[in-house]
Design a protein around this motif. Structure first.
Motif, PDB file in Angstrom:
ATOM      1  N   LEU A  47     -33.361   7.106  -9.852  1.00 19.72           N
ATOM      2  CA  LEU A  47     -32.834   7.946 -10.927  1.00 19.72           C
ATOM      3  C   LEU A  47     -33.938   8.834 -11.471  1.00 19.72           C
ATOM      4  N   LEU A  48     -33.618  10.115 -11.679  1.00 14.70           N
ATOM      5  CA  LEU A  48     -34.602  11.102 -12.134  1.00 14.70           C
ATOM      6  C   LEU A  48     -33.973  11.972 -13.217  1.00 14.70           C
ATOM      7  N   GLN A  49     -34.431  11.831 -14.440  1.00 18.13           N
ATOM      8  CA  GLN A  49     -33.899  12.636 -15.540  1.00 18.13           C
ATOM      9  C   GLN A  49     -34.780  13.851 -15.758  1.00 18.13           C
ATOM     10  N   LYS A  50     -34.153  15.028 -15.887  1.00 16.44           N
ATOM     11  CA  LYS A  50     -34.909  16.263 -16.161  1.00 16.44           C
ATOM     12  C   LYS A  50     -33.949  17.302 -16.738  1.00 16.44           C
ATOM     13  N   ASP A  51     -34.422  17.991 -17.761  1.00 14.84           N
ATOM     14  CA  ASP A  51     -33.675  19.095 -18.360  1.00 14.84           C
ATOM     15  C   ASP A  51     -34.025  20.371 -17.615  1.00 14.84           C
TER      16      ASP A  51
ATOM     17  N   ALA B  65     -38.999  21.802 -13.390  1.00 17.68           N
ATOM     18  CA  ALA B  65     -38.055  21.468 -12.322  1.00 17.68           C
ATOM     19  C   ALA B  65     -38.768  20.976 -11.062  1.00 17.68           C
ATOM     20  N   GLY B  66     -39.842  21.651 -10.685  1.00 18.12           N
ATOM     21  CA  GLY B  66     -40.530  21.298  -9.455  1.00 18.12           C
ATOM     22  C   GLY B  66     -41.087  19.894  -9.442  1.00 18.12           C
ATOM     23  N   GLU B  67     -41.281  19.312 -10.621  1.00 17.18           N
ATOM     24  CA  GLU B  67     -41.783  17.948 -10.687  1.00 17.18           C
ATOM     25  C   GLU B  67     -40.842  16.964 -10.009  1.00 17.18           C
TER      26      GLU B  67
ATOM     27  N   ALA C 114     -34.502  27.278 -12.224  1.00 19.94           N
ATOM     28  CA  ALA C 114     -34.779  25.899 -11.816  1.00 19.94           C
ATOM     29  C   ALA C 114     -34.605  25.702 -10.307  1.00 19.94           C
ATOM     30  N   PRO C 115     -33.508  26.160  -9.685  1.00 23.13           N
ATOM     31  CA  PRO C 115     -33.407  26.032  -8.237  1.00 23.13           C
ATOM     32  C   PRO C 115     -34.536  26.739  -7.482  1.00 23.13           C
ATOM     33  N   VAL C 116     -34.971  27.898  -7.972  1.00 20.67           N
ATOM     34  CA  VAL C 116     -36.056  28.617  -7.304  1.00 20.67           C
ATOM     35  C   VAL C 116     -37.346  27.805  -7.345  1.00 20.67           C
TER      36      VAL C 116
END
Length: 251
Positions: A58-62, A69-71, A117-119
């Motif tokens: 599980l990975l939570q990110k805003d 995002a890249g993290e 974020a996708p980029v």
């Protein structure tokens, strides 16, 4: 599919993201399950995958903070023994605005989640060390882009940007054996309408009712396995796009 293949799916706590993550897990992928607020759905899928003998984290990110995002790529690889070989950018935000009434805040939020974020996730995927032998990125778009409503101005601008980024990234990343494609779904799941309203709108499409999450899961799995396909947008919409501007069953 070998168990050491690793996929990251954003927005995996609900709706299409959850279905896509489950489909990849069923193919033997270890899965990074990203979520923001949908912790219950993500936890449910995590437990289901683990109970069936698979691997998931599980990975939570805003994602409205695209600088973070890249993290997710590094976190997925570290937790599952990387590198990540499949990235599905499924997370999306949807608000209604127009050029007349949009605000800087609404514009920035939707552009961050749906494009930036996708980029930056694609950038981090391509900068992994080591890289996977081959990589596949699938970005989720929207069939209504083909007859876009100006009442969803910021949302569609984000999706248009991601469609362009898909083609540009496919060109640049080919040398690294990374393929980048997109899927533009049609009426898959009800959003804010009743089931009756959703069904009536699906009935208006040329192929009629029946389009569902499994059709998108199948398209993702095809693109992941299609070693010579890159830079394409697959439209999976039961022919909805053929109806033209002003005739979309979304309305």
């Amino acid at each position: 599919m070998a168990s050491n293949h690793i996929a990251l799916v954003t927005g995996a706590g609900k709706r299409l993201g959850k279905a896509i993550a489950k489909g990849l897990a069923d193919k033997g992928y270890a899965i990074g399950l990203h979520f923001n607020s949908s912790v219950g759905g993500a936890q449910e899928l995590h437990d289901e995958i683990r109970a069936s003998g698979g691997q998931a984290v599980l990975l939570q990110k805003d994602l409205s903070r695209p600088e973070l995002a890249g993290e997710l790529i590094a976190e997925t690889a570290a937790a599952l023994g990387g590198p990540v070989s499949v990235l599905v950018n499924s997370a999306s935000a949807f608000n209604t605005d127009s050029l007349h009434d949009l605000t800087h805040e609404s514009w920035q939020f939707l552009m961050n989640v749906n494009a930036a974020a996708p980029v930056f996730l694609m950038q981090a995927f391509a900068n992994q060390d080591p890289l996977p032998e081959t990589g596949s990125i699938v970005n989720m778009l929207d069939t209504q882009m083909l007859s876009a409503s100006p009442e969803r101005f910021s949302y569609f601008c984000g999706k248009f940007a991601l469609e362009g980024a898909t083609r540009l990234a496919a060109f640049e990343l080919g040398a690294k054996k990374i393929r980048v494609n997109a899927i533009a779904p049609g009426l898959i799941l009800p959003s804010d309408q009743t089931q009756e309203n959703f069904d009536s709108r699906q009935n208006l499409t040329p192929l009629g009712p029946g389009l569902g999450p499994d059709d998108i899961v199948g398209a993702v799995q095809y693109l992941v396995d299609a070693k010579q396909v890159s830079g394409h947008t697959f439209v999976v919409d039961a022919g909805q796009r053929l109806m033209g501007f002003g005739n979309s069953p979304i309305g």
